[in-house]
Design an enzyme around this catalytic site. Sequence first.
Site, PDB file in Angstrom:
ATOM      1  N   ASP A  67      18.647  82.526  13.624  1.00 55.67           N
ATOM      2  CA  ASP A  67      18.064  82.167  14.981  1.00 55.67           C
ATOM      3  C   ASP A  67      16.597  81.193  14.573  1.00 55.67           C
ATOM      4  OD1 ASP A  67      16.694  84.456  14.283  1.00 55.67           O
ATOM      5  OD2 ASP A  67      17.320  85.541  15.804  1.00 55.67           O
ATOM      6  N   ASN A 136      16.029  95.742  22.957  1.00 54.46           N
ATOM      7  CA  ASN A 136      17.108  95.748  24.318  1.00 54.46           C
ATOM      8  C   ASN A 136      18.661  95.405  23.663  1.00 54.46           C
ATOM      9  OD1 ASN A 136      17.102  93.045  23.261  1.00 54.46           O
ATOM     10  ND2 ASN A 136      16.456  92.322  25.170  1.00 54.46           N
ATOM     11  N   HIS A 138      19.554  93.249  21.406  1.00 55.29           N
ATOM     12  CA  HIS A 138      19.944  91.718  20.978  1.00 55.29           C
ATOM     13  C   HIS A 138      20.082  91.784  19.249  1.00 55.29           C
ATOM     14  CE1 HIS A 138      15.462  90.409  20.905  1.00 55.29           C
ATOM     15  NE2 HIS A 138      15.713  90.676  19.574  1.00 55.29           N
ATOM     16  N   GLU A 143      20.745  87.956  23.647  1.00 57.30           N
ATOM     17  CA  GLU A 143      20.253  88.558  24.638  1.00 57.30           C
ATOM     18  C   GLU A 143      21.293  89.429  25.593  1.00 57.30           C
ATOM     19  OE1 GLU A 143      17.278  89.498  24.165  1.00 57.30           O
ATOM     20  OE2 GLU A 143      15.835  88.071  24.682  1.00 57.30           O
TER      21      GLU A 143
HETATM   22  C1  GLP Z   1      13.670  89.188  16.736  1.00 54.24           C
HETATM   23  C2  GLP Z   1      14.917  88.517  15.983  1.00 54.24           C
HETATM   24  C3  GLP Z   1      16.008  89.376  15.533  1.00 54.24           C
HETATM   25  C4  GLP Z   1      15.464  90.823  14.949  1.00 54.24           C
HETATM   26  C5  GLP Z   1      14.723  91.523  15.956  1.00 54.24           C
HETATM   27  C6  GLP Z   1      14.054  92.945  15.854  1.00 54.24           C
HETATM   28  O1  GLP Z   1      13.910  89.090  18.025  1.00 54.24           O
HETATM   29  N1  GLP Z   1      15.278  87.389  16.670  1.00 54.24           N
HETATM   30  O2  GLP Z   1      17.051  88.931  14.724  1.00 54.24           O
HETATM   31  O3  GLP Z   1      16.694  91.619  14.527  1.00 54.24           O
HETATM   32  O4  GLP Z   1      13.600  90.635  16.452  1.00 54.24           O
HETATM   33  O5  GLP Z   1      12.967  92.566  14.985  1.00 54.24           O
HETATM   34  P1  GLP Z   1      12.232  93.678  14.260  1.00 54.24           P
HETATM   35  O6  GLP Z   1      12.885  94.138  12.804  1.00 54.24           O
HETATM   36  O7  GLP Z   1      10.760  93.107  13.814  1.00 54.24           O
HETATM   37  O8  GLP Z   1      12.202  95.147  15.159  1.00 54.24           O
END
Ligand code: GLP
Length: 241
Positions: A67, A136, A138, A143
Amino acid sequence: MRIIKASDYNDLSRKAANIIGAQVIQNPRSVLGLATGSTPLGTYRQLIERFETGDLDFLDVSSINLDEYVGLGPGDPQSYRYFMNHNLFMHINIKPENTHVPNGLEANEKAECARYENLISQNGGIDLQLLGIGLNGHIGFNEPGAEFVSSTNCVALTESTIQANSRFFADMSCVPTRAYTMGMRAIMHAARILIIVSGANKARIVKEAFYGPVVPAVPASILQLHPNVTLIGDAEALSLL
Ligand code: GLP
């Protein structure tokens, strides 16, 4: 699904790097699906170390990231392209032209989604997809919603995601509200999925995603239907399983 309990974050990162490293050794032309966020940082550090010691070679590897924020370019330290360049790509011998992240500066959303979707199929799909999970549920930036979206799409980020990601920005008003994300089809077609989770704040969503019903309200729950998923978590993240 295989669940691997790591003793701490460092152990989690080493175990994840072992799996990615084995993939690259077994198939030097692997297409890796890569993720951003805090969780994969330790894994990327481990991969860099293994490259430096000569144990891993990324010369023929390709990568396709999940992304990117709409509106942020490669020079913006908050963009996912910048994150990947600085936390992994610049430190290993992967060819820059073989690394792919959605183009956050492309204003024509339809064109960018089509280009990225095409690129995934031109690369023959993903051999190993690394994932984190949002609070959440995702994955990528898919989402919670009324349905699972299959192809690359441009999404409006939820309040909860904007809030969670605001820690990387000067204030809430600077957090982009839209993002390009790979869709569920490419993720679910990956030959293998490796999902890494760390910390007590992920415990509830990990339980919901992997032991609850498969519903688009919890996007990661779709992974229950994938035949080759490995979940690596530290004790805190796995505490409710
Ligand atoms: C972001 C990314 C996701 C990732 C998520 C969790 O929103 N788009 O791909 O998995 O954060 O991130 P973290 O590892 O910092 O909790």
